[in-house]
Design a protein around this motif. Structure first.
Motif, PDB file in Angstrom:
ATOM      1  N   ILE A  79       0.839  -1.207   0.000  1.00 23.71           N
ATOM      2  CA  ILE A  79       0.000   0.000   0.000  1.00 23.71           C
ATOM      3  C   ILE A  79       0.874   1.258   0.000  1.00 23.71           C
ATOM      4  CG2 ILE A  79      -1.643   1.344   1.364  1.00 23.71           C
ATOM      5  CD1 ILE A  79      -2.833  -1.337   2.317  1.00 23.71           C
ATOM      6  N   HIS A  82       2.531   1.702  -3.541  1.00 19.45           N
ATOM      7  CA  HIS A  82       1.684   1.516  -4.721  1.00 19.45           C
ATOM      8  C   HIS A  82       1.740   2.756  -5.613  1.00 19.45           C
ATOM      9  CE1 HIS A  82      -1.748   0.517  -7.244  1.00 19.45           C
ATOM     10  NE2 HIS A  82      -1.704  -0.702  -6.735  1.00 19.45           N
ATOM     11  N   ASP A  84      -0.420   4.151  -7.478  1.00 17.43           N
ATOM     12  CA  ASP A  84      -1.587   5.037  -7.352  1.00 17.43           C
ATOM     13  C   ASP A  84      -1.479   5.945  -6.134  1.00 17.43           C
ATOM     14  OD1 ASP A  84      -2.549   3.813  -9.590  1.00 17.43           O
ATOM     15  OD2 ASP A  84      -3.980   2.517  -8.525  1.00 17.43           O
ATOM     16  N   LYS A  85      -0.740   5.500  -5.115  1.00 18.21           N
ATOM     17  CA  LYS A  85      -0.563   6.301  -3.901  1.00 18.21           C
ATOM     18  C   LYS A  85       0.598   7.285  -4.046  1.00 18.21           C
ATOM     19  CE  LYS A  85      -3.640   4.061  -1.364  1.00 18.21           C
ATOM     20  NZ  LYS A  85      -4.814   4.723  -0.748  1.00 18.21           N
ATOM     21  N   ASN A  86       1.380   7.118  -5.100  1.00 19.77           N
ATOM     22  CA  ASN A  86       2.554   7.965  -5.302  1.00 19.77           C
ATOM     23  C   ASN A  86       2.586   8.473  -6.748  1.00 19.77           C
ATOM     24  OD1 ASN A  86       4.299   7.374  -2.647  1.00 19.77           O
ATOM     25  ND2 ASN A  86       3.446   5.426  -3.375  1.00 19.77           N
TER      26      ASN A  86
END
Length: 288
Positions: A79, A82, A84-86
């Protein structure tokens, strides 16, 4: 007192292993507090292509960590890094995410987990043997047997470094074998293609040969039909054979026989034959 005795009687190897694991745990605990950006940086550092081969190091766990805890750590890290988170560092985040997923897939597989444990144990055994030989050599030279690895932190660092090296060696062997297999596969494919092309050419030649059979027969018949026919000579057109010329054969000379006349000595005198002829010899009559 009893606990102190038990502690003193424990094998040195077990103490070293426990110390190593405790240090690794402390490092993992410190790393676990890294921010997403720091985790991405850790998994993209120089030499990460080999450093990330150790799944325990990637997931920041130790060889004795329970599988449930390893799974929880995998989920937490996946997580954090990931893509999408960065979104600001999506490319490097993808590399970090792939490394985390790959490490988990290795450890969740029973055979993969067992193989990784064997590598860690091998690194520990080799390092300990090297330390023993180093101490023995120092004692032979009359020097102090104290070495850097007597410090647990340095000992654990040596084991960690060798573990990384063993994982890297294993990966190099895997790549070499993979390249060898690919070369053999390519060579076999070329050989198969060559055989297939040859079979196709043979089949095409045979097909053309059969298709042209009728044409070849017709051509031969046409050739035979165009050949000039030589007629047999007729009786009227024939040339008379030359008459036979008689050959005169000389008659053989007839031998002249001269009757012998008796003489005083009883010998028989033979007459002389004409010139060029031999008088036949008289043979005595034999009686039976």
């Amino acid at each position: 007192m009893a606990s102190e005795t038990a502690s003193n009687s424990a094998p040195a190897g077990e103490d070293d292993l426990d110390s190593f694991l405790s240090v690794v745990k402390s490092i993992a605990a410190a790393d676990s507090r890294l921010t997403p950006a720091q985790q991405i940086e850790r998994l993209n550092r120089p030499g990460s292509s080999y450093a990330n081969l150790n799944p325990f190091a990637v997931l920041q766990v130790t060889a004795d960590t329970a599988m449930d805890d390893i799974k929880k750590q995998f989920r937490r890290l996946s997580i954090l890094v990931h893509p999408d988170k960065n979104p600001d560092d999506a490319a490097r985040a993808q590399i970090a995410f792939d490394a985390v997923v790959k490490a988990w897939k290795v450890l969740e597989n029973e055979e993969g987990y067992k193989r990784c444990l064997e590598i860690v144990e091998e690194a520990k055994a080799i390092t300990e043997q090297n330390v023993k030989e180093k101490k023995k050599k120092l004692r032979k030279e009359g020097k102090s047997s104290a070495v850097d690895e007597d410090d647990p932190e340095k000992m654990n660092s040596a084991i960690y470094s060798l573990t990384m090296k063993l994982f890297a060696d294993l990966e190099r062997k895997r790549k070499a074998q993979e390249q060898k297999n690919a070369s053999e596969k390519k060579r076999k494919a070329l050989d198969d293609q060559a055989e297939e092309d040859k079979a196709k050419e043979d089949k095409e030649w045979q097909k053309n040969f059969e298709a042209s059979r009728t044409q070849r027969v017709d051509n031969w018949r046409s050739f035979q039909a165009k050949k000039p026919v030589v007629a047999a000579p007729s009786t009227s057109d024939s040339v008379d054979a030359p008459a036979a010329v008689p050959v005169k054969v000389a008659a053989a000379p007839v031998p002249v026989v001269v009757k012998p006349s008796p003489s005083s000595s009883g010998a028989v005198k033979l007459g002389r034959a004409p010139l060029g002829l031999k008088v036949p010899k008289h043979k005595a009559e034999q009686r039976h």
